[in-house]
Design a protein around this motif. Structure first.
Motif, PDB file in Angstrom:
ATOM      1  N   PRO A  46      33.387  39.717  67.770  1.00  0.00           N
ATOM      2  CA  PRO A  46      34.077  40.520  66.745  1.00  0.00           C
ATOM      3  C   PRO A  46      35.587  40.398  66.880  1.00  0.00           C
ATOM      4  O   PRO A  46      36.120  40.038  67.930  1.00  0.00           O
ATOM      5  CB  PRO A  46      33.597  41.947  67.032  1.00  0.00           C
ATOM      6  CG  PRO A  46      33.147  41.932  68.451  1.00  0.00           C
ATOM      7  CD  PRO A  46      32.649  40.554  68.738  1.00  0.00           C
ATOM      8  N   HIS A  47      36.295  40.738  65.802  1.00  0.00           N
ATOM      9  CA  HIS A  47      37.753  40.558  65.762  1.00  0.00           C
ATOM     10  C   HIS A  47      38.477  41.381  66.818  1.00  0.00           C
ATOM     11  O   HIS A  47      39.474  40.918  67.397  1.00  0.00           O
ATOM     12  CB  HIS A  47      38.280  40.903  64.368  1.00  0.00           C
ATOM     13  CG  HIS A  47      37.845  39.938  63.307  1.00  0.00           C
ATOM     14  ND1 HIS A  47      38.161  38.602  63.337  1.00  0.00           N
ATOM     15  CD2 HIS A  47      37.089  40.121  62.189  1.00  0.00           C
ATOM     16  CE1 HIS A  47      37.640  38.002  62.286  1.00  0.00           C
ATOM     17  NE2 HIS A  47      36.982  38.885  61.579  1.00  0.00           N
ATOM     18  N   ASP A  48      38.013  42.609  67.091  1.00  0.00           N
ATOM     19  CA  ASP A  48      38.724  43.428  68.070  1.00  0.00           C
ATOM     20  C   ASP A  48      38.587  42.863  69.486  1.00  0.00           C
ATOM     21  O   ASP A  48      39.524  42.930  70.290  1.00  0.00           O
ATOM     22  CB  ASP A  48      38.257  44.885  68.019  1.00  0.00           C
ATOM     23  CG  ASP A  48      36.752  45.043  68.165  1.00  0.00           C
ATOM     24  OD1 ASP A  48      36.030  44.023  68.108  1.00  0.00           O
ATOM     25  OD2 ASP A  48      36.295  46.194  68.337  1.00  0.00           O
ATOM     26  N   LEU A  49      37.441  42.259  69.781  1.00  0.00           N
ATOM     27  CA  LEU A  49      37.273  41.634  71.089  1.00  0.00           C
ATOM     28  C   LEU A  49      38.142  40.380  71.200  1.00  0.00           C
ATOM     29  O   LEU A  49      38.779  40.138  72.225  1.00  0.00           O
ATOM     30  CB  LEU A  49      35.793  41.306  71.302  1.00  0.00           C
ATOM     31  CG  LEU A  49      35.312  41.123  72.755  1.00  0.00           C
ATOM     32  CD1 LEU A  49      33.808  41.287  72.826  1.00  0.00           C
ATOM     33  CD2 LEU A  49      35.714  39.778  73.313  1.00  0.00           C
ATOM     34  N   LEU A  50      38.200  39.606  70.128  1.00  0.00           N
ATOM     35  CA  LEU A  50      39.049  38.416  70.123  1.00  0.00           C
ATOM     36  C   LEU A  50      40.522  38.782  70.274  1.00  0.00           C
ATOM     37  O   LEU A  50      41.279  38.067  70.939  1.00  0.00           O
ATOM     38  CB  LEU A  50      38.836  37.636  68.829  1.00  0.00           C
ATOM     39  CG  LEU A  50      37.556  36.819  68.739  1.00  0.00           C
ATOM     40  CD1 LEU A  50      37.373  36.259  67.339  1.00  0.00           C
ATOM     41  CD2 LEU A  50      37.559  35.687  69.754  1.00  0.00           C
ATOM     42  N   PRO A  86      46.498  46.843  77.571  1.00  0.00           N
ATOM     43  CA  PRO A  86      45.223  47.560  77.684  1.00  0.00           C
ATOM     44  C   PRO A  86      44.790  48.251  76.399  1.00  0.00           C
ATOM     45  O   PRO A  86      43.589  48.368  76.135  1.00  0.00           O
ATOM     46  CB  PRO A  86      45.473  48.554  78.822  1.00  0.00           C
ATOM     47  CG  PRO A  86      46.960  48.647  78.960  1.00  0.00           C
ATOM     48  CD  PRO A  86      47.483  47.311  78.564  1.00  0.00           C
ATOM     49  N   GLY A  87      45.732  48.702  75.581  1.00  0.00           N
ATOM     50  CA  GLY A  87      45.353  49.359  74.329  1.00  0.00           C
ATOM     51  C   GLY A  87      44.635  48.433  73.375  1.00  0.00           C
ATOM     52  O   GLY A  87      43.708  48.837  72.669  1.00  0.00           O
ATOM     53  N   ILE A  88      45.052  47.167  73.365  1.00  0.00           N
ATOM     54  CA  ILE A  88      44.423  46.170  72.504  1.00  0.00           C
ATOM     55  C   ILE A  88      43.129  45.650  73.119  1.00  0.00           C
ATOM     56  O   ILE A  88      42.261  45.134  72.407  1.00  0.00           O
ATOM     57  CB  ILE A  88      45.407  44.998  72.260  1.00  0.00           C
ATOM     58  CG1 ILE A  88      46.663  45.505  71.552  1.00  0.00           C
ATOM     59  CG2 ILE A  88      44.766  43.879  71.457  1.00  0.00           C
ATOM     60  CD1 ILE A  88      47.728  44.441  71.399  1.00  0.00           C
ATOM     61  N   SER A  89      42.995  45.817  74.412  1.00  0.00           N
ATOM     62  CA  SER A  89      41.918  45.155  75.154  1.00  0.00           C
ATOM     63  C   SER A  89      40.709  46.037  75.416  1.00  0.00           C
ATOM     64  O   SER A  89      39.829  45.654  76.201  1.00  0.00           O
ATOM     65  CB  SER A  89      42.462  44.625  76.486  1.00  0.00           C
ATOM     66  OG  SER A  89      43.569  43.774  76.260  1.00  0.00           O
ATOM     67  N   ASP A  90      40.622  47.195  74.793  1.00  0.00           N
ATOM     68  CA  ASP A  90      39.506  48.111  75.056  1.00  0.00           C
ATOM     69  C   ASP A  90      38.150  47.456  74.804  1.00  0.00           C
ATOM     70  O   ASP A  90      37.212  47.606  75.601  1.00  0.00           O
ATOM     71  CB  ASP A  90      39.633  49.372  74.197  1.00  0.00           C
ATOM     72  CG  ASP A  90      40.728  50.303  74.693  1.00  0.00           C
ATOM     73  OD1 ASP A  90      41.238  50.081  75.814  1.00  0.00           O
ATOM     74  OD2 ASP A  90      41.093  51.243  73.962  1.00  0.00           O
ATOM     75  N   SER A  91      38.025  46.729  73.690  1.00  0.00           N
ATOM     76  CA  SER A  91      36.736  46.110  73.370  1.00  0.00           C
ATOM     77  C   SER A  91      36.380  45.021  74.376  1.00  0.00           C
ATOM     78  O   SER A  91      35.208  44.853  74.742  1.00  0.00           O
ATOM     79  CB  SER A  91      36.762  45.526  71.957  1.00  0.00           C
ATOM     80  OG  SER A  91      36.856  46.559  70.999  1.00  0.00           O
ATOM     81  N   LEU A  92      37.384  44.282  74.829  1.00  0.00           N
ATOM     82  CA  LEU A  92      37.145  43.259  75.852  1.00  0.00           C
ATOM     83  C   LEU A  92      36.680  43.903  77.150  1.00  0.00           C
ATOM     84  O   LEU A  92      35.721  43.436  77.776  1.00  0.00           O
ATOM     85  CB  LEU A  92      38.422  42.452  76.082  1.00  0.00           C
ATOM     86  CG  LEU A  92      38.384  41.400  77.193  1.00  0.00           C
ATOM     87  CD1 LEU A  92      37.332  40.342  76.906  1.00  0.00           C
ATOM     88  CD2 LEU A  92      39.760  40.756  77.379  1.00  0.00           C
ATOM     89  N   THR A 139      32.759  32.249  77.744  1.00  0.00           N
ATOM     90  CA  THR A 139      34.130  31.880  77.414  1.00  0.00           C
ATOM     91  C   THR A 139      34.565  32.703  76.209  1.00  0.00           C
ATOM     92  O   THR A 139      33.971  32.580  75.130  1.00  0.00           O
ATOM     93  CB  THR A 139      34.235  30.376  77.097  1.00  0.00           C
ATOM     94  OG1 THR A 139      33.771  29.629  78.218  1.00  0.00           O
ATOM     95  CG2 THR A 139      35.668  29.983  76.793  1.00  0.00           C
ATOM     96  N   TYR A 140      35.585  33.541  76.386  1.00  0.00           N
ATOM     97  CA  TYR A 140      36.061  34.393  75.297  1.00  0.00           C
ATOM     98  C   TYR A 140      37.007  33.652  74.355  1.00  0.00           C
ATOM     99  O   TYR A 140      37.068  33.960  73.166  1.00  0.00           O
ATOM    100  CB  TYR A 140      36.776  35.623  75.860  1.00  0.00           C
ATOM    101  CG  TYR A 140      35.840  36.636  76.463  1.00  0.00           C
ATOM    102  CD1 TYR A 140      34.972  37.379  75.669  1.00  0.00           C
ATOM    103  CD2 TYR A 140      35.823  36.864  77.836  1.00  0.00           C
ATOM    104  CE1 TYR A 140      34.108  38.310  76.214  1.00  0.00           C
ATOM    105  CE2 TYR A 140      34.962  37.804  78.397  1.00  0.00           C
ATOM    106  CZ  TYR A 140      34.111  38.520  77.578  1.00  0.00           C
ATOM    107  OH  TYR A 140      33.259  39.449  78.124  1.00  0.00           O
TER     108      TYR A 140
END
Length: 220
Positions: A46-50, A86-92, A139-140
């Motif tokens: 998904p886009h948020d994980l990317l 970290p704010g952008i990386s929550d889904s990751l 691989t992300y």
């Protein structure tokens, strides 16, 4: 999962496939089947994980995160402290925690060993077989790991290269590559009953401006 060429060379022997793939989580437990050395869960990211993955490879400071323990809140806290943005990386972060918990559950272990790295060059460019029981690989960002079906491997060529050693790959046309986002379980030579038959794989070649974000998880 896309091969460099979809069909094996007609000059090579054929064999029963030793890999499985699918879009449901039920594909991963098939790694316990004696004949299977690779199980792949195919999934789009998904886009948020990317977005979280992109934040890790675009940062000036290279990311190299290693952790060992029981997956859960401690792992989540360590990731939030170590990852860029970290704010952008929550889904990751949540995806990594879920995969770590799944690995612990699947192999009935309390602890896992985990590494998340930005790679700017191939980590293991030569085809090889890991001498461990099993490893989760995903691989992300960037190209996925490359692997060989058993009928395309000359195992006498594995190990350190030296003059006169045979080529490992019997035909380049049958090199397969995992897709970005795929979750794969590689069965190694350390799996009881799989000695000498571990999946042969390598890191993909990277372009000059093509970083890779790779996660590996081992049951501890």
């Amino acid at each position: 999962m896309s091969p460099t060429a979809a069909l094996p060379s007609p000059d090579l022997p054929t064999a029963t496939p030793h890999w499985v793939e699918g879009g449901g989580i039920e594909v991963l437990p098939r790694i316990f089947e004696d004949a299977i050395t690779l199980a792949v869960l195919r999934r789009p990211l998904p886009h948020d994980l990317l977005a979280g993955a992109l934040a890790q490879v675009r940062a000036e400071r290279p990311l190299s995160f290693a952790w060992r323990g029981k997956p859960g809140d401690d792992l989540r806290a360590a990731l939030l402290q170590a990852l860029h943005c970290p704010g952008i990386s929550d889904s990751l972060v949540e995806d990594i925690v879920i995969l770590a918990e799944a690995m612990a559950c699947l192999f009935d272990t309390q602890d896992v060993g985990l590494r998340l790295r930005r790679l700017d060059a191939p980590m293991c460019p030569r085809f090889h077989c890991d001498q461990l029981p099993v490893r989760l690989v995903t691989t992300y960002l960037g190209p996925g790991s490359e692997w060989l079906p058993e009928h395309a491997v000359h195992r006498a060529g594995l190990g350190a290269p030296h003059p006169g050693k045979p080529a490992i790959v019997l035909a380049d046309a049958v090199i397969h590559r995992l897709e970005t986002g795929d979750v794969a379980l590689f069965k190694g030579g350390g799996w009881i009953g799989n000695e000498g038959k571990g999946l042969v794989h390598r890191s993909p070649t990277l372009g000059s401006d093509q970083p890779r974000l790779l996660l590996t998880i081992d049951p501890a």
